[in-house]
Design a protein around this motif. Sequence first.
Motif, PDB file in Angstrom:
ATOM      1  N   UNK A  23       0.832  -1.192   0.000  1.00 47.38           N
ATOM      2  CA  UNK A  23       0.000   0.000   0.000  1.00 47.38           C
ATOM      3  C   UNK A  23       0.872   1.249   0.000  1.00 47.38           C
ATOM      4  N   UNK A  24       2.014   1.207   0.679  1.00 45.73           N
ATOM      5  CA  UNK A  24       2.850   2.388   0.856  1.00 45.73           C
ATOM      6  C   UNK A  24       3.255   3.046  -0.459  1.00 45.73           C
ATOM      7  N   UNK A  25       3.463   2.269  -1.511  1.00 49.63           N
ATOM      8  CA  UNK A  25       3.895   2.863  -2.783  1.00 49.63           C
ATOM      9  C   UNK A  25       2.797   3.685  -3.447  1.00 49.63           C
ATOM     10  N   UNK A  26       1.567   3.537  -3.013  1.00 43.99           N
ATOM     11  CA  UNK A  26       0.444   4.247  -3.627  1.00 43.99           C
ATOM     12  C   UNK A  26       0.050   5.528  -2.887  1.00 43.99           C
ATOM     13  N   UNK A  27       0.723   5.829  -1.804  1.00 43.33           N
ATOM     14  CA  UNK A  27       0.362   6.971  -0.974  1.00 43.33           C
ATOM     15  C   UNK A  27       1.360   8.102  -1.217  1.00 43.33           C
ATOM     16  N   UNK A  28       0.839   9.318  -1.450  1.00 42.39           N
ATOM     17  CA  UNK A  28       1.688  10.473  -1.714  1.00 42.39           C
ATOM     18  C   UNK A  28       2.349  11.027  -0.456  1.00 42.39           C
ATOM     19  N   UNK A  29       1.649  11.012   0.649  1.00 38.40           N
ATOM     20  CA  UNK A  29       2.176  11.532   1.908  1.00 38.40           C
ATOM     21  C   UNK A  29       1.727  10.597   3.020  1.00 38.40           C
ATOM     22  N   UNK A  30       2.686   9.971   3.668  1.00 40.74           N
ATOM     23  CA  UNK A  30       2.379   9.004   4.718  1.00 40.74           C
ATOM     24  C   UNK A  30       2.786   9.596   6.070  1.00 40.74           C
ATOM     25  N   UNK A  31       1.803   9.770   6.948  1.00 41.31           N
ATOM     26  CA  UNK A  31       2.029  10.311   8.280  1.00 41.31           C
ATOM     27  C   UNK A  31       1.733   9.210   9.279  1.00 41.31           C
ATOM     28  N   UNK A  32       2.716   8.818  10.047  1.00 41.44           N
ATOM     29  CA  UNK A  32       2.524   7.776  11.044  1.00 41.44           C
ATOM     30  C   UNK A  32       2.236   8.367  12.402  1.00 41.44           C
ATOM     31  N   UNK A  33       1.198   7.867  13.048  1.00 42.44           N
ATOM     32  CA  UNK A  33       0.925   8.199  14.437  1.00 42.44           C
ATOM     33  C   UNK A  33       1.336   6.953  15.210  1.00 42.44           C
ATOM     34  N   UNK A  34       2.553   6.990  15.708  1.00 44.11           N
ATOM     35  CA  UNK A  34       3.238   5.804  16.202  1.00 44.11           C
ATOM     36  C   UNK A  34       2.805   5.476  17.623  1.00 44.11           C
ATOM     37  N   UNK A  35       2.429   4.229  17.871  1.00 46.04           N
ATOM     38  CA  UNK A  35       2.024   3.866  19.231  1.00 46.04           C
ATOM     39  C   UNK A  35       3.216   3.655  20.154  1.00 46.04           C
ATOM     40  N   UNK A  36       3.081   4.131  21.367  1.00 47.32           N
ATOM     41  CA  UNK A  36       3.968   3.744  22.455  1.00 47.32           C
ATOM     42  C   UNK A  36       3.177   2.674  23.170  1.00 47.32           C
ATOM     43  N   UNK A  37       3.681   1.482  23.186  1.00 51.61           N
ATOM     44  CA  UNK A  37       2.880   0.298  23.505  1.00 51.61           C
ATOM     45  C   UNK A  37       2.120   0.402  24.820  1.00 51.61           C
ATOM     46  N   UNK A  38       2.747   0.824  25.903  1.00 50.79           N
ATOM     47  CA  UNK A  38       2.009   0.889  27.158  1.00 50.79           C
ATOM     48  C   UNK A  38       0.935   1.957  27.131  1.00 50.79           C
ATOM     49  N   UNK A  39       1.192   3.073  26.455  1.00 51.36           N
ATOM     50  CA  UNK A  39       0.163   4.101  26.302  1.00 51.36           C
ATOM     51  C   UNK A  39      -1.009   3.554  25.493  1.00 51.36           C
ATOM     52  N   UNK A  40      -0.716   2.848  24.414  1.00 51.78           N
ATOM     53  CA  UNK A  40      -1.775   2.241  23.601  1.00 51.78           C
ATOM     54  C   UNK A  40      -2.594   1.259  24.432  1.00 51.78           C
ATOM     55  N   UNK A  41      -1.914   0.467  25.229  1.00 46.21           N
ATOM     56  CA  UNK A  41      -2.633  -0.515  26.044  1.00 46.21           C
ATOM     57  C   UNK A  41      -3.487   0.167  27.106  1.00 46.21           C
ATOM     58  N   UNK A  42      -2.955   1.209  27.744  1.00 48.06           N
ATOM     59  CA  UNK A  42      -3.745   1.939  28.737  1.00 48.06           C
ATOM     60  C   UNK A  42      -5.020   2.472  28.088  1.00 48.06           C
ATOM     61  N   UNK A  43      -4.877   3.076  26.910  1.00 47.44           N
ATOM     62  CA  UNK A  43      -6.044   3.623  26.213  1.00 47.44           C
ATOM     63  C   UNK A  43      -7.037   2.517  25.860  1.00 47.44           C
ATOM     64  N   UNK A  44      -6.540   1.381  25.362  1.00 46.71           N
ATOM     65  CA  UNK A  44      -7.422   0.267  24.989  1.00 46.71           C
ATOM     66  C   UNK A  44      -8.128  -0.301  26.224  1.00 46.71           C
ATOM     67  N   UNK A  45      -7.370  -0.542  27.282  1.00 44.29           N
ATOM     68  CA  UNK A  45      -7.954  -1.107  28.501  1.00 44.29           C
ATOM     69  C   UNK A  45      -9.028  -0.161  29.047  1.00 44.29           C
ATOM     70  N   UNK A  46      -8.708   1.117  29.114  1.00 49.78           N
ATOM     71  CA  UNK A  46      -9.656   2.096  29.626  1.00 49.78           C
ATOM     72  C   UNK A  46     -10.922   2.127  28.768  1.00 49.78           C
ATOM     73  N   UNK A  47     -10.752   2.224  27.445  1.00 50.82           N
ATOM     74  CA  UNK A  47     -11.902   2.287  26.526  1.00 50.82           C
ATOM     75  C   UNK A  47     -12.728   0.997  26.587  1.00 50.82           C
TER      76      UNK A  47
END
Length: 170
Positions: A23-47
């Motif tokens: 997919x990456x070759x088809x995208x003109x501008x790729x912006x990553x919102x990179x997870x910090x794993x424990x922050x991602x898990x806290x958000x998932x657990x809370x939600x």
Amino acid sequence: MPEDSDLFYEGLHGAVVTDKIDIATHIDLKIGVVPVINLEWIQKIHRDRTARGHSREAVTDTILRRMPDYVHFICPQFTQTDINFQRVPTVDTSNPFIARYIPTPDESMVVIRFRNPRGFDFPYLLSMLSQSFMSRANSIVIPGGKLDLAMQLILTPFILQLVERKRRAS
């Protein structure tokens, strides 16, 4: 999709490259919102616990079930992105399974990594984003509360270039 389509991607899944897809070759501008794993898990657990009523054990099982995808698909695609934004908490997130609160933007810093830093006016960005600093030649660190402003300052020229390129192609 038509050849002249302008594609913009922001998030966790749009720059994936596997043996079967790229997919990456088809995208003109790729912006990553990179997870910090424990922050991602806290958000998932809370939600999942508060909004969906899942037990801590059920959320843990879901996280464990998704780990192979995280390792094989999510993480590798961030090498494809043009710019990554990674929010890093400055409060203790060592055990996401007992965290009562999701760290706020003001309790975080954001690391912004540019795949190709050429053409960026880092002195200007540093002057506009108070308390920011360069951590590497291609990375700037900003206070978490400045994320919206940083995205505007960094991405507006890219978006204007995409629009102008499309206008000229038409």
